[in-house]
Design a protein around this motif. Structure first.
Motif, PDB file in Angstrom:
ATOM      1  N   HIS A  82      35.404  35.736  42.791  1.00 33.35           N
ATOM      2  CA  HIS A  82      36.454  34.790  42.383  1.00 33.35           C
ATOM      3  C   HIS A  82      36.464  34.669  40.857  1.00 33.35           C
ATOM      4  O   HIS A  82      35.428  34.489  40.225  1.00 33.35           O
ATOM      5  CB  HIS A  82      36.163  33.424  43.003  1.00 33.35           C
ATOM      6  CG  HIS A  82      37.324  32.481  43.012  1.00 33.35           C
ATOM      7  ND1 HIS A  82      37.917  32.013  41.853  1.00 33.35           N
ATOM      8  CD2 HIS A  82      38.005  31.912  44.037  1.00 33.35           C
ATOM      9  CE1 HIS A  82      38.902  31.188  42.170  1.00 33.35           C
ATOM     10  NE2 HIS A  82      38.980  31.108  43.490  1.00 33.35           N
ATOM     11  N   ALA A  83      37.652  34.769  40.257  1.00 38.10           N
ATOM     12  CA  ALA A  83      37.791  34.611  38.814  1.00 38.10           C
ATOM     13  C   ALA A  83      37.506  33.165  38.404  1.00 38.10           C
ATOM     14  O   ALA A  83      37.764  32.225  39.162  1.00 38.10           O
ATOM     15  CB  ALA A  83      39.197  35.010  38.380  1.00 38.10           C
TER      16      ALA A  83
ATOM     17  N   GLU B  93      30.958  25.749  40.397  1.00 40.22           N
ATOM     18  CA  GLU B  93      30.754  24.765  41.470  1.00 40.22           C
ATOM     19  C   GLU B  93      31.825  24.903  42.551  1.00 40.22           C
ATOM     20  O   GLU B  93      31.535  24.792  43.751  1.00 40.22           O
ATOM     21  CB  GLU B  93      30.767  23.352  40.894  1.00 40.22           C
ATOM     22  CG  GLU B  93      29.557  23.003  40.027  1.00 40.22           C
ATOM     23  CD  GLU B  93      29.567  23.685  38.665  1.00 40.22           C
ATOM     24  OE1 GLU B  93      30.657  24.134  38.234  1.00 40.22           O
ATOM     25  OE2 GLU B  93      28.498  23.783  38.034  1.00 40.22           O
ATOM     26  N   GLU B  94      33.046  25.148  42.140  1.00 38.91           N
ATOM     27  CA  GLU B  94      34.125  25.322  43.110  1.00 38.91           C
ATOM     28  C   GLU B  94      33.964  26.618  43.900  1.00 38.91           C
ATOM     29  O   GLU B  94      34.292  26.673  45.090  1.00 38.91           O
ATOM     30  CB  GLU B  94      35.476  25.306  42.390  1.00 38.91           C
ATOM     31  CG  GLU B  94      35.850  23.932  41.846  1.00 38.91           C
ATOM     32  CD  GLU B  94      37.079  23.976  40.978  1.00 38.91           C
ATOM     33  OE1 GLU B  94      38.001  23.158  41.208  1.00 38.91           O
ATOM     34  OE2 GLU B  94      37.151  24.826  40.055  1.00 38.91           O
ATOM     35  N   VAL B  95      33.455  27.656  43.257  1.00 40.32           N
ATOM     36  CA  VAL B  95      33.221  28.922  43.964  1.00 40.32           C
ATOM     37  C   VAL B  95      32.059  28.770  44.941  1.00 40.32           C
ATOM     38  O   VAL B  95      32.125  29.242  46.086  1.00 40.32           O
ATOM     39  CB  VAL B  95      32.960  30.060  42.959  1.00 40.32           C
ATOM     40  CG1 VAL B  95      32.595  31.352  43.701  1.00 40.32           C
ATOM     41  CG2 VAL B  95      34.187  30.286  42.081  1.00 40.32           C
TER      42      VAL B  95
ATOM     43  N   ASP C 234      29.436  26.883  51.365  1.00 40.41           N
ATOM     44  CA  ASP C 234      28.793  25.712  51.962  1.00 40.41           C
ATOM     45  C   ASP C 234      28.417  25.997  53.420  1.00 40.41           C
ATOM     46  O   ASP C 234      29.210  26.534  54.197  1.00 40.41           O
ATOM     47  CB  ASP C 234      29.727  24.500  51.920  1.00 40.41           C
ATOM     48  CG  ASP C 234      29.755  23.833  50.555  1.00 40.41           C
ATOM     49  OD1 ASP C 234      29.001  24.254  49.672  1.00 40.41           O
ATOM     50  OD2 ASP C 234      30.567  22.887  50.375  1.00 40.41           O
ATOM     51  N   GLY C 235      27.198  25.622  53.779  1.00 45.58           N
ATOM     52  CA  GLY C 235      26.725  25.808  55.145  1.00 45.58           C
ATOM     53  C   GLY C 235      26.177  27.182  55.440  1.00 45.58           C
ATOM     54  O   GLY C 235      25.699  27.434  56.555  1.00 45.58           O
ATOM     55  N   LEU C 236      26.208  28.074  54.448  1.00 46.47           N
ATOM     56  CA  LEU C 236      25.709  29.435  54.623  1.00 46.47           C
ATOM     57  C   LEU C 236      24.410  29.615  53.845  1.00 46.47           C
ATOM     58  O   LEU C 236      24.091  28.839  52.944  1.00 46.47           O
ATOM     59  CB  LEU C 236      26.754  30.450  54.136  1.00 46.47           C
ATOM     60  CG  LEU C 236      28.155  30.340  54.736  1.00 46.47           C
ATOM     61  CD1 LEU C 236      29.062  31.398  54.124  1.00 46.47           C
ATOM     62  CD2 LEU C 236      28.121  30.479  56.255  1.00 46.47           C
ATOM     63  N   GLU C 237      23.685  30.662  54.187  1.00 45.02           N
ATOM     64  CA  GLU C 237      22.419  30.980  53.517  1.00 45.02           C
ATOM     65  C   GLU C 237      22.680  32.067  52.481  1.00 45.02           C
ATOM     66  O   GLU C 237      22.899  33.232  52.819  1.00 45.02           O
ATOM     67  CB  GLU C 237      21.393  31.459  54.546  1.00 45.02           C
ATOM     68  CG  GLU C 237      21.092  30.423  55.615  1.00 45.02           C
ATOM     69  CD  GLU C 237      20.311  30.996  56.790  1.00 45.02           C
ATOM     70  OE1 GLU C 237      20.236  32.252  56.901  1.00 45.02           O
ATOM     71  OE2 GLU C 237      19.800  30.211  57.602  1.00 45.02           O
ATOM     72  N   LEU C 238      22.657  31.674  51.201  1.00 47.18           N
ATOM     73  CA  LEU C 238      22.967  32.628  50.140  1.00 47.18           C
ATOM     74  C   LEU C 238      21.880  33.692  50.014  1.00 47.18           C
ATOM     75  O   LEU C 238      20.682  33.403  50.076  1.00 47.18           O
ATOM     76  CB  LEU C 238      23.133  31.907  48.813  1.00 47.18           C
ATOM     77  CG  LEU C 238      24.488  31.230  48.593  1.00 47.18           C
ATOM     78  CD1 LEU C 238      24.401  30.201  47.471  1.00 47.18           C
ATOM     79  CD2 LEU C 238      25.553  32.277  48.282  1.00 47.18           C
ATOM     80  N   VAL C 239      22.320  34.914  49.844  1.00 47.88           N
ATOM     81  CA  VAL C 239      21.434  36.039  49.565  1.00 47.88           C
ATOM     82  C   VAL C 239      21.103  36.020  48.073  1.00 47.88           C
ATOM     83  O   VAL C 239      21.978  35.755  47.241  1.00 47.88           O
ATOM     84  CB  VAL C 239      22.125  37.368  49.951  1.00 47.88           C
ATOM     85  CG1 VAL C 239      21.304  38.561  49.499  1.00 47.88           C
ATOM     86  CG2 VAL C 239      22.383  37.410  51.449  1.00 47.88           C
TER      87      VAL C 239
ATOM     88  N   MET D 128      33.953  36.425  36.278  1.00 51.01           N
ATOM     89  CA  MET D 128      34.152  36.419  37.723  1.00 51.01           C
ATOM     90  C   MET D 128      32.806  36.218  38.412  1.00 51.01           C
ATOM     91  O   MET D 128      31.826  36.867  38.072  1.00 51.01           O
ATOM     92  CB  MET D 128      34.788  37.726  38.202  1.00 51.01           C
ATOM     93  CG  MET D 128      35.126  37.727  39.687  1.00 51.01           C
ATOM     94  SD  MET D 128      36.040  39.201  40.221  1.00 51.01           S
ATOM     95  CE  MET D 128      37.591  38.973  39.361  1.00 51.01           C
ATOM     96  N   TYR D 129      32.791  35.289  39.358  1.00 49.91           N
ATOM     97  CA  TYR D 129      31.587  35.037  40.141  1.00 49.91           C
ATOM     98  C   TYR D 129      31.652  35.782  41.470  1.00 49.91           C
ATOM     99  O   TYR D 129      32.742  36.075  41.987  1.00 49.91           O
ATOM    100  CB  TYR D 129      31.450  33.553  40.447  1.00 49.91           C
ATOM    101  CG  TYR D 129      31.135  32.692  39.237  1.00 49.91           C
ATOM    102  CD1 TYR D 129      29.943  32.858  38.534  1.00 49.91           C
ATOM    103  CD2 TYR D 129      32.016  31.698  38.809  1.00 49.91           C
ATOM    104  CE1 TYR D 129      29.658  32.070  37.430  1.00 49.91           C
ATOM    105  CE2 TYR D 129      31.733  30.901  37.716  1.00 49.91           C
ATOM    106  CZ  TYR D 129      30.552  31.095  37.032  1.00 49.91           C
ATOM    107  OH  TYR D 129      30.259  30.309  35.932  1.00 49.91           O
TER     108      TYR D 129
END
Length: 282
Positions: A202-203, A235-237, A242-247, A274-275
């Motif tokens: 996401h930009a 923060e918005e990206v 939310d609710g997921l397990e980040l790699v 870009m994130y």
């Protein structure tokens, strides 16, 4: 597939009749930034106008493509995912999702989704699956997730009782806040079983000069032309996950996400703006 006609040129059939070469389209503009030839003057004018305000936008497009390749390698390799739902496919170029995944396991199955008839025409002609795997191409819009999930070609290609990698690369920023992009992502993820993944990029305006960021925000608030980019903060990206397990390494610049082995020197996070991240549904 939703049409028997390839739609390879304006006016050549059901898909071709929908191609408006006078209005820029995000997929064709992205193709222009990547050095492709499948674009029109309106796409080039729009791309040049954006590049005038963000001169490194071509670097950003290239780094996003490299992020896709690394993310798919992780998903198909380390995570063992064999099914991919790639929404906002874009015009085919090197290292498409199915090519990267099927290089690891030829049995990988991929559904591509886009709403530009030129993308669909090229996808059907060029994105040829391995003999053991399957690819399908849906004419649909990210903003209608229920239609994507109910599409018979998706149901024939993917087994939604088994883990799926949802790929949303450089597409969520085309969905304005008023159309609730978070609810769209939730709808798609809710249909996938535990063990599925989200890969998204996401930009962002976090690294832009204040006046450029303000212009971008004003354009997004005003609706703007087709394909306006809705820049969001980190923060918005992160909220999309939310609710997921980040790699590891979490949500970071696409230029830095597991970028060992990429060509040096690496671009800066400012150049890329870009994130990206990958996360598992528990």
């Amino acid at each position: 597939m939703t049409s028997d006609a390839p739609g390879t040129a304006p006016g050549s059939g059901p898909l071709g009749d929908r191609i408006d070469t006078t209005v820029a389209h995000p997929a064709r503009r992205y193709n222009y930034w990547l050095g492709g030839k499948d674009n029109f003057q309106a796409d080039r004018d729009s791309g040049d106008a954006m590049a005038a305000r963000f001169p490194t936008i071509r670097i950003s497009a290239l780094e996003n493509r490299r992020f896709l390749r690394r993310a798919v390698r992780h998903l198909a390799g380390e995570a063992g995912i064999r099914q991919f739902l790639d929404i906002g496919t874009g015009i085919p170029t090197a290292d498409n999702t199915h090519e990267v995944a099927q290089a690891i396991d030829p049995r990988a199955r991929v559904v591509y989704v886009d709403n530009d008839p030129i993308v669909l025409a090229h996808a059907r002609a060029l994105l040829t699956s391995s003999a053991d795997g399957v690819t399908a191409y849906l004419d649909a819009d990210l903003r209608a997730p229920e239609r994507i999930l109910a599409h018979p070609d998706l149901r024939r290609t993917l087994d939604l009782s088994q883990p799926v990698a949802l790929m949303l690369l450089a597409v969520l920023h085309f969905v304005p806040d008023g159309e609730d992009p978070y609810a769209i992502v939730d709808t798609l993820l809710d249909a996938l079983p535990p063990g599925s993944y989200l890969a998204a990029s996401h930009a962002t305006h976090d690294y832009l000069p204040a006046e450029v960021a303000a212009e971008a925000k004003a354009a997004a608030r005003g609706g703007g032309p087709h394909g306006v980019i809705n820049l969001r903060s980190r923060e918005e990206v992160v909220r999309f996950f939310d609710g997921l397990e980040l790699v590891e390494p979490g949500v970071c610049s696409v230029a830095e996400w597991r970028a060992d082995g990429e060509p040096e020197p690496r671009p800066s996070v400012v150049d890329v703006s870009m994130y990206g991240g990958v996360a598992r549904k528990p």
